[in-house]
Design a protein around this motif. Structure first.
Motif, mmCIF file in Angstrom:
data_model
loop_
_atom_site.group_PDB
_atom_site.id
_atom_site.type_symbol
_atom_site.label_atom_id
_atom_site.label_comp_id
_atom_site.label_asym_id
_atom_site.label_seq_id
_atom_site.Cartn_x
_atom_site.Cartn_y
_atom_site.Cartn_z
ATOM 1 N N LYS A 194 1.152 0.061 15.531
ATOM 2 C CA LYS A 194 2.513 0.043 15.011
ATOM 3 C C LYS A 194 2.474 0.361 13.519
ATOM 4 O O LYS A 194 1.472 0.112 12.856
ATOM 5 C CB LYS A 194 3.125 -1.345 15.227
ATOM 6 C CG LYS A 194 4.378 -1.308 16.050
ATOM 7 C CD LYS A 194 4.967 -2.666 16.217
ATOM 8 C CE LYS A 194 6.237 -2.520 17.024
ATOM 9 N NZ LYS A 194 6.908 -3.746 17.247
ATOM 10 N N ASN A 195 3.573 0.877 13.010
ATOM 11 C CA ASN A 195 3.646 1.194 11.581
ATOM 12 C C ASN A 195 3.958 -0.057 10.771
ATOM 13 O O ASN A 195 4.863 -0.812 11.098
ATOM 14 C CB ASN A 195 4.725 2.243 11.326
ATOM 15 C CG ASN A 195 4.270 3.616 11.749
ATOM 16 O OD1 ASN A 195 3.093 3.928 11.678
ATOM 17 N ND2 ASN A 195 5.205 4.427 12.196
ATOM 18 N N TYR A 196 3.190 -0.239 9.704
ATOM 19 C CA TYR A 196 3.397 -1.341 8.766
ATOM 20 C C TYR A 196 3.274 -0.765 7.360
ATOM 21 O O TYR A 196 2.185 -0.411 6.932
ATOM 22 C CB TYR A 196 2.375 -2.450 9.006
ATOM 23 C CG TYR A 196 2.295 -3.488 7.910
ATOM 24 C CD1 TYR A 196 3.351 -4.371 7.692
ATOM 25 C CD2 TYR A 196 1.182 -3.585 7.088
ATOM 26 C CE1 TYR A 196 3.288 -5.316 6.687
ATOM 27 C CE2 TYR A 196 1.103 -4.534 6.083
ATOM 28 C CZ TYR A 196 2.166 -5.389 5.889
ATOM 29 O OH TYR A 196 2.102 -6.330 4.889
ATOM 30 N N LYS A 197 4.413 -0.609 6.687
ATOM 31 C CA LYS A 197 4.457 -0.062 5.321
ATOM 32 C C LYS A 197 3.706 1.276 5.235
ATOM 33 O O LYS A 197 2.901 1.496 4.337
ATOM 34 C CB LYS A 197 3.876 -1.062 4.324
ATOM 35 C CG LYS A 197 4.686 -2.340 4.219
ATOM 36 C CD LYS A 197 4.140 -3.247 3.147
ATOM 37 C CE LYS A 197 4.987 -4.488 3.018
ATOM 38 N NZ LYS A 197 4.508 -5.401 1.993
ATOM 39 N N GLY A 198 3.952 2.147 6.211
ATOM 40 C CA GLY A 198 3.355 3.482 6.198
ATOM 41 C C GLY A 198 1.952 3.572 6.765
ATOM 42 O O GLY A 198 1.374 4.645 6.828
ATOM 43 N N LYS A 199 1.366 2.460 7.163
ATOM 44 C CA LYS A 199 0.016 2.466 7.734
ATOM 45 C C LYS A 199 0.092 2.039 9.194
ATOM 46 O O LYS A 199 0.995 1.312 9.590
ATOM 47 C CB LYS A 199 -0.894 1.495 6.976
ATOM 48 C CG LYS A 199 -1.124 1.868 5.549
ATOM 49 C CD LYS A 199 -2.017 0.859 4.872
ATOM 50 C CE LYS A 199 -2.183 1.204 3.395
ATOM 51 N NZ LYS A 199 -2.974 0.216 2.688
ATOM 52 N N LYS A 200 -0.890 2.479 9.972
ATOM 53 C CA LYS A 200 -0.979 2.081 11.377
ATOM 54 C C LYS A 200 -1.740 0.761 11.474
ATOM 55 O O LYS A 200 -2.808 0.610 10.902
ATOM 56 C CB LYS A 200 -1.710 3.140 12.204
ATOM 57 C CG LYS A 200 -0.969 4.445 12.326
ATOM 58 C CD LYS A 200 0.032 4.361 13.424
ATOM 59 C CE LYS A 200 0.680 5.721 13.642
ATOM 60 N NZ LYS A 200 1.700 5.700 14.619
ATOM 61 N N VAL A 201 -1.157 -0.203 12.178
ATOM 62 C CA VAL A 201 -1.778 -1.509 12.375
ATOM 63 C C VAL A 201 -2.002 -1.705 13.875
ATOM 64 O O VAL A 201 -1.100 -1.477 14.676
ATOM 65 C CB VAL A 201 -0.860 -2.637 11.847
ATOM 66 C CG1 VAL A 201 -1.449 -3.994 12.130
ATOM 67 C CG2 VAL A 201 -0.608 -2.465 10.377
ATOM 68 N N THR A 202 -3.210 -2.089 14.223
ATOM 69 C CA THR A 202 -3.514 -2.372 15.623
ATOM 70 C C THR A 202 -3.014 -3.760 15.958
ATOM 71 O O THR A 202 -3.242 -4.707 15.210
ATOM 72 C CB THR A 202 -5.036 -2.292 15.874
ATOM 73 O OG1 THR A 202 -5.470 -0.987 15.521
ATOM 74 C CG2 THR A 202 -5.364 -2.549 17.321
ATOM 75 N N GLY A 203 -2.348 -3.879 17.079
ATOM 76 C CA GLY A 203 -1.822 -5.166 17.500
ATOM 77 C C GLY A 203 -1.918 -5.340 18.998
ATOM 78 O O GLY A 203 -2.356 -4.440 19.728
ATOM 79 N N LEU A 204 -1.511 -6.478 19.441
ATOM 80 C CA LEU A 204 -1.566 -6.825 20.854
ATOM 81 C C LEU A 204 -0.136 -6.938 21.375
ATOM 82 O O LEU A 204 0.658 -7.706 20.841
ATOM 83 C CB LEU A 204 -2.291 -8.166 21.021
ATOM 84 C CG LEU A 204 -2.551 -8.644 22.429
ATOM 85 C CD1 LEU A 204 -3.546 -7.730 23.129
ATOM 86 C CD2 LEU A 204 -3.097 -10.056 22.409
ATOM 87 N N GLN A 205 0.175 -6.155 22.393
ATOM 88 C CA GLN A 205 1.491 -6.235 23.022
ATOM 89 C C GLN A 205 1.339 -7.055 24.298
ATOM 90 O O GLN A 205 0.436 -6.830 25.083
ATOM 91 C CB GLN A 205 2.008 -4.841 23.379
ATOM 92 C CG GLN A 205 3.089 -4.382 22.480
ATOM 93 C CD GLN A 205 3.724 -3.090 22.963
ATOM 94 O OE1 GLN A 205 3.200 -2.393 23.796
ATOM 95 N NE2 GLN A 205 4.862 -2.778 22.402
#
Length: 184
Positions: free
Chosen positions: A146-157
């Motif tokens: 997901k995008n976080y302040k212009g960066k891609k962040v890996t997360g768990l859905q």
């Protein structure tokens, strides 16, 4: 004479080809028992945070999942946490009645759960849940960016077993990212 040999050789080859395709073992039945995982994949491991934002009132709080190679610490709706331990589960053999799986699952100190991969998702649930008719109601996990302040962040859905179809909760690797994504 040569023509007869050529024709008979072709008939034998054709017959063997048909027999080999019809006698082929059922691979899907064999794969069914292999699906059950004995360890949780590395991509899902870690501590994952979710921020509940109730429009800046006193009930804002963080929730988290802690996932190791063998255990999942799950937040409960009633508050607190439940720790489940992954245990080998024969998906074909263990389609017992709900009561017998309930006793195996909740009757021990480990709270056994099964896990298997389905496409790009992982299904993880209590043993007792497997005897239900609705296999689509299992908790589903997948790793996304997901995008976080212009960066891609890996997360768990995570899609919870009782959530509407298409409803996913995004758990991030830090509290800061969780709060930002919940409030923006």
């Amino acid at each position: 004479m040569k023509l007869v040999k050529v024709i008979s050789t072709m008939m034998v080859a054709t017959t063997l080809g048909i027999v080999s395709t019809t006698v082929k073992p059922d691979i899907s039945a064999q794969a069914e028992t292999v699906k059950s995982l004995t360890k949780i994949p590395k991509a899902l491991r870690g501590t994952w945070y979710f921020y509940y934002d109730y429009k800046n009132n006193a009930y804002n709080y963080y929730d988290h999942y802690k996932i190791t190679s063998k255990k999942v610490k799950v937040p409960l709706v009633s508050g607190g946490y439940d720790t489940n331990t992954i245990h080998k589960f024969n998906l074909k053999k263990n389609s017992k009645s709900h009561d017998s799986l309930y006793n195996l699952d909740y009757g021990n100190a480990h709270n056994w759960m099964f896990a298997y991969k389905k496409g790009n998702k992982y299904i993880m649930e209590h043993w007792a849940s497997y005897s239900t008719d609705e296999k689509s109601d299992f908790a589903t996990y997948r790793v996304v960016k997901k995008n976080y302040k212009g960066k891609k962040v890996t997360g768990l859905q995570i899609h919870y077993y009782n959530s509407p179809k298409g409803s996913w909760s995004f758990y991030s690797p830090s509290k800061k990212v969780a709060k930002y994504l919940a409030t923006h």
